[in-house]
Motif scaffolding. Structure first.
Motif, short mmCIF file in Angstrom:
data_model
loop_
_atom_site.label_atom_id
_atom_site.label_comp_id
_atom_site.label_asym_id
_atom_site.label_seq_id
_atom_site.Cartn_x
_atom_site.Cartn_y
_atom_site.Cartn_z
N LEU A 23 -1.78 4.70 -3.49
CA LEU A 23 -0.96 3.63 -2.94
C LEU A 23 -1.41 3.35 -1.51
N LEU A 24 -1.66 2.07 -1.24
CA LEU A 24 -2.14 1.68 0.09
C LEU A 24 -1.06 0.85 0.78
N THR A 25 -0.79 1.14 2.05
CA THR A 25 0.16 0.34 2.82
C THR A 25 -0.54 -0.19 4.06
N ARG A 26 -0.52 -1.50 4.23
CA ARG A 26 -1.11 -2.08 5.44
C ARG A 26 -0.01 -2.69 6.29
N ARG A 27 0.17 -2.06 7.47
CA ARG A 27 1.14 -2.55 8.44
C ARG A 27 0.45 -3.46 9.44
N MET A 28 1.25 -4.09 10.30
CA MET A 28 0.71 -4.99 11.32
C MET A 28 -0.33 -4.27 12.19
N SER A 29 -0.13 -2.96 12.42
CA SER A 29 -1.07 -2.20 13.24
C SER A 29 -2.40 -1.93 12.52
N ASP A 30 -2.44 -2.19 11.21
CA ASP A 30 -3.66 -1.95 10.43
C ASP A 30 -4.52 -3.20 10.28
N VAL A 31 -4.04 -4.33 10.77
CA VAL A 31 -4.74 -5.59 10.47
C VAL A 31 -5.16 -6.33 11.75
N ALA A 32 -5.66 -5.57 12.73
CA ALA A 32 -6.16 -6.18 13.96
C ALA A 32 -7.20 -7.25 13.63
N GLY A 33 -7.08 -8.40 14.28
CA GLY A 33 -8.06 -9.46 14.09
C GLY A 33 -7.83 -10.35 12.88
N ARG A 42 -0.40 -8.17 17.89
CA ARG A 42 -0.29 -6.90 18.63
C ARG A 42 1.14 -6.64 19.06
N ARG A 43 1.83 -7.69 19.49
CA ARG A 43 3.24 -7.50 19.87
C ARG A 43 4.07 -7.01 18.68
N ALA A 44 3.81 -7.58 17.50
CA ALA A 44 4.55 -7.15 16.30
C ALA A 44 4.19 -5.71 15.95
N ALA A 45 2.90 -5.35 16.11
CA ALA A 45 2.47 -3.98 15.82
C ALA A 45 3.11 -3.00 16.80
N ASP A 46 3.22 -3.40 18.08
CA ASP A 46 3.83 -2.54 19.10
C ASP A 46 5.34 -2.52 18.97
N GLY A 47 5.90 -3.49 18.25
CA GLY A 47 7.35 -3.53 18.02
C GLY A 47 7.70 -2.69 16.80
N ASP A 48 8.27 -3.33 15.77
CA ASP A 48 8.70 -2.53 14.61
C ASP A 48 7.58 -2.36 13.58
N ASP A 49 6.39 -2.84 13.89
CA ASP A 49 5.21 -2.63 13.05
C ASP A 49 5.50 -2.84 11.56
N PRO A 50 5.87 -4.06 11.17
CA PRO A 50 6.28 -4.31 9.78
C PRO A 50 5.12 -4.12 8.80
N VAL A 51 5.48 -3.80 7.56
CA VAL A 51 4.50 -3.76 6.49
C VAL A 51 4.09 -5.19 6.17
N VAL A 52 2.79 -5.44 6.12
CA VAL A 52 2.29 -6.77 5.72
C VAL A 52 2.09 -6.79 4.20
N TYR A 53 1.41 -5.77 3.66
CA TYR A 53 1.28 -5.68 2.20
C TYR A 53 1.03 -4.26 1.74
N THR A 54 1.35 -4.04 0.47
CA THR A 54 1.07 -2.76 -0.17
C THR A 54 0.23 -3.02 -1.42
N VAL A 55 -0.58 -2.04 -1.79
CA VAL A 55 -1.37 -2.13 -3.02
C VAL A 55 -1.15 -0.86 -3.83
N ALA A 56 -0.49 -1.00 -4.98
CA ALA A 56 -0.34 0.11 -5.92
C ALA A 56 -1.46 -0.02 -6.94
#
Ligand code: M6P
Ligand code: ZN
Length: 186
Positions: A23-33, A42-56
């Protein structure tokens, strides 16, 4: 050696596959650029760093001859109006892939280096990705967008190609709908 026959259940409501592989989870901090507005990302990643997508994934391995499957869930949301999306990739070994829409509203953006294609996705719809087209999925709705992917086990994932060439367009919120804008580098 190939694996044994498998019976796999998947849930359009939960985004899970049973039996399950990685299972892969990509949060805002994982998707720089990834988004055009990198400062806002970056502000969102430094904030609550939401999940953008998951891959099962199912347990079928990414090996030549096999047909792995994965179930992607893109959470609703946007960065400065640009909808949540997957990183996107090219298959280093040019082979096709199919996406089957399971829930929510989304689309597949494809780019071959010259031409851009956009296929609207909804439950019950198949999006076909031909060999030689980079592909990225986008959630254009306000609920999770889920799709099942089936792809050749030897296709591979080249993310650098998308970083280098872009995807032709970016997908922005436009009232209750969306609009495709010319690609701009992050
Ligand atoms: C689909 C398939 C997978 C891919 C995933 C997320 O499930 O195409 O192969 O990994 O989407 O997309 P990306 O790898 O581009 O982040
Ligand atoms: Zn792919």
């Amino acid at each position: 050696p190939p694996i044994d026959p498998l019976r796999i259940s998947f849930s359009a409501a939960h985004g899970t596959m049973t039996p399950e592989g990685p299972l892969l989870t990509r949060r805002m901090s994982d998707v720089a650029g990834l988004f055009a507005d990198e400062d806002a990302r970056r502000r969102a990643a430094d904030g609550d760093d939401p999940v953008v997508y998951t891959v099962a994934a199912s347990p079928v391995p990414e090996a030549a001859g096999e047909l792995p499957q994965s179930l992607t869930t893109i959470l609703p949301g946007a960065v400065s109006g640009e909808f949540h999306m997957t990183k996107g990739h090219m298959h280093p070994d040019p082979q096709g892939e199919i996406y089957l829409g399971l829930s929510g509203r989304g689309g597949v953006l494809m780019y071959d280096g010259t031409r851009t294609e956009w296929i609207e996705m909804e439950p019950g719809m198949i999006g076909y990705i031909p060999p030689g087209w980079a592909h990225r999925s986008v959630n254009v709705g306000d609920e999770p967008y889920r799709f099942l992917a089936v792809y050749p086990g030897s296709a591979g994932h080249d993310y650098g190609w998308v970083v280098e060439h872009g995807m032709g367009r970016r997908v922005y919120r436009d009232g209750a709908s969306y609009t495709l804008a010319p690609f701009s580098a992050a």
